[in-house]
Design an enzyme around this catalytic site. Structure first.
Site, PDB file in Angstrom:
ATOM      1  N   GLY A 251     143.881 102.739  25.005  1.00 35.52           N
ATOM      2  CA  GLY A 251     143.001 102.014  25.651  1.00 35.52           C
ATOM      3  C   GLY A 251     143.735 100.954  26.482  1.00 35.52           C
ATOM      4  O   GLY A 251     144.839 100.777  26.500  1.00 35.52           O
ATOM      5  N   PRO A 252     142.918 100.484  27.335  1.00 37.30           N
ATOM      6  CA  PRO A 252     143.570  99.141  28.300  1.00 37.30           C
ATOM      7  C   PRO A 252     143.939  98.129  27.236  1.00 37.30           C
ATOM      8  O   PRO A 252     143.799  97.740  26.376  1.00 37.30           O
ATOM      9  CB  PRO A 252     142.258  99.157  29.488  1.00 37.30           C
ATOM     10  CG  PRO A 252     141.061  99.299  28.341  1.00 37.30           C
ATOM     11  CD  PRO A 252     141.513 100.445  27.718  1.00 37.30           C
ATOM     12  N   PRO A 253     144.686  97.167  27.996  1.00 37.88           N
ATOM     13  CA  PRO A 253     145.286  95.973  27.467  1.00 37.88           C
ATOM     14  C   PRO A 253     144.269  94.982  27.007  1.00 37.88           C
ATOM     15  O   PRO A 253     143.261  95.089  27.882  1.00 37.88           O
ATOM     16  CB  PRO A 253     146.162  95.440  28.498  1.00 37.88           C
ATOM     17  CG  PRO A 253     146.607  96.528  29.392  1.00 37.88           C
ATOM     18  CD  PRO A 253     145.284  97.438  29.461  1.00 37.88           C
ATOM     19  N   GLY A 254     144.338  94.500  25.951  1.00 35.18           N
ATOM     20  CA  GLY A 254     143.571  93.361  25.527  1.00 35.18           C
ATOM     21  C   GLY A 254     142.305  93.745  24.757  1.00 35.18           C
ATOM     22  O   GLY A 254     141.529  92.838  24.444  1.00 35.18           O
ATOM     23  N   VAL A 255     142.183  94.806  24.608  1.00 26.41           N
ATOM     24  CA  VAL A 255     140.938  95.587  23.686  1.00 26.41           C
ATOM     25  C   VAL A 255     141.114  95.519  22.191  1.00 26.41           C
ATOM     26  O   VAL A 255     140.146  95.773  21.424  1.00 26.41           O
ATOM     27  CB  VAL A 255     140.533  96.805  24.315  1.00 26.41           C
ATOM     28  CG1 VAL A 255     140.015  96.897  25.534  1.00 26.41           C
ATOM     29  CG2 VAL A 255     141.545  98.048  23.648  1.00 26.41           C
ATOM     30  N   GLY A 256     142.208  94.855  21.686  1.00 25.47           N
ATOM     31  CA  GLY A 256     142.506  94.729  20.174  1.00 25.47           C
ATOM     32  C   GLY A 256     143.111  95.762  19.604  1.00 25.47           C
ATOM     33  O   GLY A 256     142.832  95.939  18.316  1.00 25.47           O
ATOM     34  N   LYS A 257     143.832  96.633  20.226  1.00 20.49           N
ATOM     35  CA  LYS A 257     144.479  97.803  19.366  1.00 20.49           C
ATOM     36  C   LYS A 257     145.430  97.103  18.234  1.00 20.49           C
ATOM     37  O   LYS A 257     145.312  97.761  17.265  1.00 20.49           O
ATOM     38  CB  LYS A 257     145.254  98.591  20.492  1.00 20.49           C
ATOM     39  CG  LYS A 257     144.460  99.296  21.506  1.00 20.49           C
ATOM     40  CD  LYS A 257     144.896 100.105  22.429  1.00 20.49           C
ATOM     41  CE  LYS A 257     146.253  99.427  23.294  1.00 20.49           C
ATOM     42  NZ  LYS A 257     145.761  98.417  23.951  1.00 20.49           N
ATOM     43  N   THR A 258     146.276  96.334  18.750  1.00 22.54           N
ATOM     44  CA  THR A 258     147.297  95.953  17.738  1.00 22.54           C
ATOM     45  C   THR A 258     146.463  95.001  16.601  1.00 22.54           C
ATOM     46  O   THR A 258     147.053  95.345  15.521  1.00 22.54           O
ATOM     47  CB  THR A 258     148.277  95.138  18.483  1.00 22.54           C
ATOM     48  OG1 THR A 258     148.860  95.711  19.567  1.00 22.54           O
ATOM     49  CG2 THR A 258     149.479  94.596  17.569  1.00 22.54           C
TER      50      THR A 258
ATOM     51  N   SER B 141     137.535 112.260  41.554  1.00 18.29           N
ATOM     52  CA  SER B 141     136.097 111.949  41.452  1.00 18.29           C
ATOM     53  C   SER B 141     135.501 111.069  42.521  1.00 18.29           C
ATOM     54  O   SER B 141     134.386 110.791  42.412  1.00 18.29           O
ATOM     55  CB  SER B 141     136.159 110.940  40.267  1.00 18.29           C
ATOM     56  OG  SER B 141     136.659 109.797  40.492  1.00 18.29           O
TER      57      SER B 141
ATOM     58  N   LYS C 292     133.059 103.547  34.286  1.00 10.23           N
ATOM     59  CA  LYS C 292     132.675 103.378  35.793  1.00 10.23           C
ATOM     60  C   LYS C 292     131.007 102.804  35.616  1.00 10.23           C
ATOM     61  O   LYS C 292     130.452 102.121  36.651  1.00 10.23           O
ATOM     62  CB  LYS C 292     132.656 104.594  36.428  1.00 10.23           C
ATOM     63  CG  LYS C 292     133.883 105.376  36.690  1.00 10.23           C
ATOM     64  CD  LYS C 292     133.890 106.686  36.948  1.00 10.23           C
ATOM     65  CE  LYS C 292     135.423 107.319  37.281  1.00 10.23           C
ATOM     66  NZ  LYS C 292     135.252 108.533  37.975  1.00 10.23           N
TER      67      LYS C 292
END
Length: 816
Positions: free
Chosen positions: A375-382, A698, A741
């Site tokens: 996922g994109p940075p900052g979404v809470g993966k770590t 797209s 989108k």
């Protein structure tokens, strides 16, 4: 000056050699020699192997056996030229010569007199030179000074022999009887083993007294060096004697301790390691290998380097958790509460963890899953990894893989290397202290590779549930079981991850947050955390929902919440400063006064196209930091039918524009565009924000509709956005990133969004508040799309497509 007499050139009074009494001719063959300088009166054995040198020897042996020896300036030259030879050398006589079966010759030569090359007469088949003899005619010296220097030279030669300098014994005996300054300098200089440059310098010093002084300086320097070497040698000898003494005393102490029944420190250490091995719970084969290493350690000297290496290895291998595990918390309700407490949304991730705990509750011996959060940075993966570990009651280990290029970082170094250590996997297991931690491999898509190996290939064994029970670290050199470890990898994009590695992991996509989700996250987590970090209480500062909404929409533009937290921290710091200055005690930040804390808004938000414009359509794009809107502009002018594409478009997007034009040409009659008008019209497609690269198929619907609008002069409906790939026949193909989108369309206040019909199932996974207020129109082909983009009846179309579109639209509205 030199004069000629009977074909022989003489310098001074005669050209006779001092030892043989023979007359030295003006022309002699020249023999180049390597890495040695021959002095007068010096007898030297030489090995000659070059053909040109052999011919020079043969020429000398035809006459009076005289030859001119001179040193090469560079010893590695096989075929030296005239410019590679020193002009000053020594006229020598060949005493003995022996040819070997290999084509080489061994000769014994004696130096006679210094000579100077005045002319090279020939270079082939051997060197032949014209030379002048160099006679020594020194002025009358002060006898006391010369005598003192001669004595000092002889004493120095004896002293340097005493210090261990290898000097031939006959040199000592000859030097004791030589009083001539020049000859003594040549004799001692040739015996010191000097380099080529220094030896050539001695040969080139014609004045005997200057030569004597120069050799005296060299001899004095050699004496100091040899004295220092002798001092170092004596110290080393003393240290060795001390070591031997310590060993002898230690053996005596050991014998005394054995008589008294005491154990020495060495035996205590070995027993402690043996007890640790027994308690570690290693597998039988590992325990056998470790026992061998312990037996080796017991036989080694405790101070040896090898003993230190084995001791470090044993320390590592007994401290790794072989059977120690933490007990999993298998209460799914408690685990769900922990995950909900730490993270908002992310329902798919939470569901996957609860599924794993549910299966683990039924089957105790379950291999740990390999999850990859993309996922994109900052979404809470770590931070999600920490929450998973807390929910399961396991230890948490994080290993950052960003920029790692060395395979040894994963597998470790072999023990043969100095300073070798296990890889970061084994180090993490030791740090965890249990064999079933939650192990996070952060930024796995940032792995690199170079001449040191490919770390991603080393991870194949680690992340394969069928192989990682037998993982081998190069340092340990024994198998280690990683099957109980729960590996969680994180990545911003899945594409850079090698296919073989990606195949071993369960990919879980994390999308960006909506503005509503960001506000909930800020209210539940970010605001309280920043208040605590800046020493502020909720009674001192409060942020309204309107202020948070403005920060989200006007001061940050991201898929995650990292910059949102920074902006909230900036507000907290400004309030903390004001309180420290005694200016404020209670602050309420609202949407109206937010500018005074954060300044002018950095983002104005996406502009909604309320007013339709000819040749302009709104496309939807996916980026690594979330979705975005693209205004696609098309200008049709009179020309030669060329197509121009600008705006940093990638190859795929350019091909999509070409496919759109081909579709319009094939449907020109239905669209009201004649083939002749297209051939006489130049079409320019431009996507603003030209410095930002854009690519992907797209935008096919958006490019086609903008082209049709520009060519026909028809106005599209306002506030309509679209996404979908088209084919040459006008079919609309599915796209990715639908959620991002739709979020971008919602931020831009778009009222209608056109999507491919095949993406209709993806709407089930999108929350209803994302699609609320947006009319979503699924389309199967461009006929359906044009009916939704332009007013009804603008273009002719088949009855089938219109019917399909209406039925799909009705089901979509029913869903919402």
């Amino acid at each position: 000056m030199s004069k000629e007499r009977n074909g022989i050139i003489e310098k001074g009074s005669d050209r006779s050699s001092g030892s043989e009494g023979a007359v030295i001719p003006e022309v002699l063959p020249l023999l180049p020699i390597r890495d040695i300088v021959v002095f007068p009166y010096m007898i030297v054995p030489l090995v000659v192997g070059r053909e040109k040198s052999i011919r020079a020897l043969d020429e000398a042996l035809k006459g009076d056996r005289l030859i001119f020896l001179t040193a090469q300036q560079a010893g590695d030259l096989e075929e030296p030229g005239t410019e590679d030879l020193h002009e000053l050398g020594t006229v020598s006589v060949i005493i003995r010569m022996l040819k070997t079966p290999g084509g080489k010759a061994k000769i014994l030569v004696q130096g006679l007199q210094r000579g100077q090359v005045t002319e090279f007469l020939q270079t082939d088949p051997f060197f032949s030179v014209r030379l002048d003899l160099v006679n020594e005619e020194p002025p009358e010296p002060p006898p006391l000074k010369i005598e003192a220097m001669v004595r000092a030279m002889k004493e120095g030669l004896m002293r340097i022999v005493e210090l261990g300098k290898p000097v031939p014994p006959d040199v000592l005996s000859v030097a004791g009887n030589v009083n001539d300054p020049g000859r003594l300098a040549d004799l001692i200089g040739s015996s010191l083993g000097l380099g080529l440059e220094e030896a050539q310098q001695i040969l080139g010093t014609i004045d005997p007294y200057e030569r004597l002084e120069y050799v005296h300086e060299i001899l004095d320097k050699e004496l100091k060096i040899n004295e220092m070497q002798q001092k170092i040698h004596n110290q080393a000898q003393e240290e060795m004697s001390k070591t031997q003494k310590d060993y002898y005393l230690r053996q005596q102490l050991k014998a005394i301790q054995q008589e008294l029944g005491d154990k020495d420190d060495r035996e205590v250490e070995i027993e402690e390691i043996r007890e640790s091995i027994e308690k570690a719970g290693m597998p039988a084969d590992v325990k056998q290998e470790v026992g061998k290493q312990l037996d080796r350690l017991a036989k080694m000297h405790p101070d040896s380097a090898e003993a230190s290496t084995v001791r470090t290895y044993l320390d590592w291998i007994v401290e790794i958790p072989w059977k120690k595990s933490t007990k999993d918390k298998l209460n799914l309700t408690v685990a769900s509460d922990v995950l909900n407490e730490d993270h908002y949304d992310l329902e798919k991730i939470k569901e996957r963890i609860l599924e794993y705990l549910g299966v683990l509750k039924l089957k105790k011996e379950l291999k740990g899953p390999i999850l990859c959060l993309v996922g994109p940075p900052g979404v809470g993966k770590t931070s999600l990894g920490k929450s998973i570990a807390r929910a399961m009651g396991r230890q948490f280990i994080r290993m950052s893989l960003g920029g790692v290029r060395d395979e040894a970082e994963i597998r470790g170094h072999r023990r043969t290397y100095i300073g070798a250590l296990p890889g970061r996997i084994i180090q993490g297991m030791k740090q965890a202290g249990s064999r079933n931690p939650v192990f996070m491999l952060d930024e796995i898509d940032k792995l690199g590779s170079d001449f040191r190996g490919d770390p991603s290939s080393a991870l194949l064994e680690v992340l394969d549930p069928e192989q990682n029970h037998n993982f081998r670290d190069h340092y340990l050199a024994v198998p280690y079981d990683l099957s109980a470890v729960m590996f969680i990898a994180t990545a911003n994009m899945a594409d850079p991850i090698p296919q073989a590695l990606r195949d071993r992991m369960e990919i879980i996509q994390l999308s960006g947050y909506t503005a509503v989700e960001k506000r909930h996250i800020a209210r539940r987590y970010l605001v309280d955390r920043q208040l605590d970090r800046n020493g502020i209480t909720p009674e001192i500062l409060s942020l309204s929902d309107g202020a948070l909404d403005r920060i989200i929409t006007e001061y940050t533009r991201e898929a995650g919440v990292r910059n949102l937290e920074r902006e909230i921290g900036s507000v907290c710091r400004k309030v903390a400063k004001a309180i420290a200055l005694g200016k404020k005690t209670r602050t309420v930040v609202t949407a109206r006064n937010l500018d005074s804390y954060l300044g002018v808004p950095r983002f104005r938000g996406a502009r909604r196209e309320d007013e339709a414009r000819i040749g302009v359509s709104v496309g939807l794009a996916w980026t690594p930091v979330g979705g975005d809107t693209l205004n696609i502009e098309v200008s049709a002018v009179k020309g030669k039918g060329s197509l121009t594409l600008t705006g940093s478009l990638g190859e795929v997007m350019k091909e999509s524009a070409q496919a759109s034009l081909s579709y319009i040409r094939s449907r020109g009659n239905d669209l009201g565009v004649t083939p002749q008008s297209i051939l006489t019209t130049d079409i320019h497609v431009h996507v603003p924000a030209g410095a930002t690269p854009k690519d992907g198929p797209s935008a096919g619907i958006a490019i086609t509709s903008a082209m049709i609008s520009s060519l026909t002069g028809k106005l599209p409906l306002p506030a309509v956005a679209m996404t979908g790939e088209i084919t040459l026949t006008g079919r609309v193909l599915p796209i990715g990133g639908l959620r991002e989108k739709l979020l971008a369309a919602k931020r831009a206040s778009i009222r209608k969004v056109i999507i491919p019909f095949l993406n209709l199932p993806d709407l089930k996974e999108i929350p209803s508040y994302v699609t609320r207020g947006i009319e979503i129109v699924p389309v199967e082909d461009m006929d359906d799309a044009l009916s939704a983009i332009f007013k009804k009846g603008t273009f002719s179309k088949t009855g089938r497509s219109g019917k399909a579109r209406r039925s799909v639209k009705g089901s979509t509205n029913a869903k919402r």
